[in-house]
Motif scaffolding. Sequence first.
Motif, PDB file in Angstrom:
ATOM      1  N   VAL A 506      48.208  40.659  48.298  1.00 46.22           N
ATOM      2  CA  VAL A 506      46.796  40.571  47.898  1.00 46.22           C
ATOM      3  C   VAL A 506      46.523  39.197  47.264  1.00 46.22           C
ATOM      4  N   GLY A 507      47.481  38.818  46.424  1.00 45.11           N
ATOM      5  CA  GLY A 507      47.296  37.557  45.698  1.00 45.11           C
ATOM      6  C   GLY A 507      47.193  36.363  46.635  1.00 45.11           C
ATOM      7  N   TYR A 508      48.155  36.238  47.545  1.00 44.61           N
ATOM      8  CA  TYR A 508      48.106  35.103  48.460  1.00 44.61           C
ATOM      9  C   TYR A 508      46.912  35.178  49.378  1.00 44.61           C
ATOM     10  N   SER A 510      44.065  36.287  48.597  1.00 42.67           N
ATOM     11  CA  SER A 510      42.916  35.802  47.826  1.00 42.67           C
ATOM     12  C   SER A 510      43.005  34.273  47.640  1.00 42.67           C
ATOM     13  N   GLU A 529      43.913  41.929  53.536  1.00 41.90           N
ATOM     14  CA  GLU A 529      43.469  42.431  52.236  1.00 41.90           C
ATOM     15  C   GLU A 529      43.082  43.914  52.306  1.00 41.90           C
ATOM     16  N   ARG A 533      44.837  47.012  50.405  1.00 37.48           N
ATOM     17  CA  ARG A 533      44.093  47.894  49.471  1.00 37.48           C
ATOM     18  C   ARG A 533      44.264  49.369  49.839  1.00 37.48           C
TER      19      ARG A 533
END
Lengths: 708, 127
Positions: A506-508, A510, A529, A533
């Motif tokens: 998720v972080g990458y 974003s 993403e 989720r």
Amino acid sequence: MEKSGVKELNHRFLILFFAVLACAILTFYFASKGETRVYTHLFYIPILLAGVWYRKKAIYIALFLSFFYIIVTYPWTHPSDVFARSTILVAVAYVLGFVSEKRAKGEEKLKETKYYLDDIIKSSADAIVVVDMEGIVRSWNKAAEDYMGYTADEVIGTSNKKFFADPEEAERIMEIALRAGELKNYRTTVLNKDKKPVHINMSAALLKDKNGAPVGTVRVSRDVTKEMELEKKIKEERDNLNLILESMADGVYIVSKDYKVEFMNKVLIDEFGDQVGGICYKMFHDREEPCPLCKNTEVMKEKTMRWEWHSRRKNKTYDLIETPLKNIDGTISKLTIFRDISKRKQMEEELKEAKERYMVIFEHALTALCVIEEDKKVSLVNKEFETLSGYSREEIEGKKWTEFIAEEDLERVNKYHDERKKGGAPACCVFKFVSRNGEIKHVNTCIEPILDAKRCIASLLDITELKMKEDDLRETCEKLAELDKMKRDFLNVAYHEMRSPLAPIVGYASLLERFKLTDRGRKYIHNIEKCARQLEKMINRMLELARIDSRKVELILEEFSIPGVVWEVVKSLEPEAKKKKQKISIVIPEIEIQADKLKTVAIFTNLISNAIKYTLEKGIINVMIEDRGEDIRVCVTDTGIGIPEEHLPMIFERFYMVDTSLTRKSGSLGLGLSIVKEYVKLHGGRVWATSELEKGSKFFFTMPKRQK
Amino acid sequence: MQKKRILIVEDAAYMREMLVEMLEQEGKKYEVAGFAVDGKEAVEKYKELKPDLVTMDLVMEVMDGIQAIREIKKHDPNALILVITALGTPEQRKAALEAGADEYLWKPFTIKNLSDMLEKLLRKREE
């Protein structure tokens, strides 16, 4: 009498002495005058007197007077004349004396008899009273004095009327005596000097003169007051006895030695009819001779007999007690007390039957049973006990109950036993039972006190197998609990480890968005993403359910508005609905509730997103909430594909999926509805669903407005 | 404006790398003061570096995050600590906050999530 006799003697002697002296003087006087003839006649007077009084002794006076006469008249009279006269004198005297002697003797005899009679009369214990025809008392003896109080002097010559309590009694007695010549055992009441009544028993005889004319009565009577009292007492006692016998609940009858019925009480009369006066064996048994079972002979020997008699005629059983009863006349009668014991007999029979019945149950019971005596000896066992112990009942006999208890359990079982005797302690006790050859069996026993808690009955159930199974089960349970813990630990770790790699994805993603990307690149990132989720959501649900299972989830209560929550949820889900061109309609009154807001949001989110998921394009989703006072009822309706009826009861179960094929439309692990169910349950509500295939489903839940 | 110095406590290398990348993206504001791979090191590094803020992982070897938070707060009650963890139950969250953490960021998170949280924390401190 003696004194008066002496007086009489002296008196006569003086008269005689002076008469002889007078004769002598007169003779001397007249002889001196020459007159001799006449005066000899004077001499007859003393001789006559002497003859009467002194009988034969008169001869001596006659001789004396003759001698005196001869001497005095000798000078003047011829001796032959004098001698003749003297001889006559002596002869007269002799004759007189003889006659007088004879008479006197008869009189003496009479007198003796009279004295004798007097003595009898005097010393008689019975009162002897002579009463003449006019009712005047003529004789009254000592005994009469004793009980009447009057002395002879006081009553002789007075009327006897005053003696009787009934004044006419005197005449009545006289009348009977006159008519019958005598009176026998006549009972009457007289009054003594103190005017106290005395009961007497009187016999009387009529006295007659020599012509046979009645002159009076002689009455012999006796004071029978005491006897009367005694008789009265006896009568009273007899009456009392009869009263007792009459009022007894048992039958009572008395027969004489010759089998004559003398008495029957009411009970017996009611049962057999009045047979008094009849012969017992005839009346009661229709026999011509005494019954073979009759105990009369034994009772007549003064033995008391007790026996049971079954009357075939009455079909009753009697308990008889027969005892000798002494009559006043010395004879013996048989007193029989009859008790109807038919009912008792019947009860005894029933008891016996019941006992036998229970013995059968006891014997064939599937539990081992034994009776433990006060000294802990085993007195009675059933077949199953033999099987359990491995001993035969003969071998068990005399064994102590404690011999069957394993040593380590002995104290505990004894304590249980004692407490059971007192009525306390738990119903059962499990211990190790030592059977033949020392084989140990686990038994569950129940000891129950019987008969004043002295004896006990113990029932024993062999639970060895059960115990083994229980041990197995416990082991399995422990293993399962361990496994459960391992599962939970694993899930916790797995959750953490699964989430951790999600973080860089998720972080990458974003981060990538910050770079200049082509449209295609942006689309890829977006998909990455989105999937991440979705994965996160599933992991969260699994975690939440695991937490619910281990009861870690608690409600965090707050006040909030239901329409607010629903709007929030609908708003967040609207993009999805819009994509499918669905319409969401909401009908909600303003309701404030107290609940866990996050969980309420989750419930609505799950239900509405499910509805969106399963409703086809352009479908309608309806959210309706009803305020029912205590709680709210929520209904989420979709126009989706519907759920087959057979699946309806299971849709809230964990991991349940209607379509299990991997090709199903929407990806889900089927955890959403089970979380809804758990959250609703946590709030104290209920959740259910109805559905029609191809038309749609309705999901309902209720939730209290306030938590208690 | 001086860059805020941040100590990154995280046992996973890829997470450390990503956090650095993210903080660099917001380069004008933040500067990585240093790293620690377990709680013990975190406490030591904190004392040594005296950073403006600490991002703290919870699940670590040697000394876990909760313990490390306590130690740091003991040393410096004004320390700013942002917990970044995959653990997400209310109990775990509560335990971290009680130990002295100032905020709680749940993995996975976006760069926006992180920078919002950092800003919020630092603003709060300045106020």
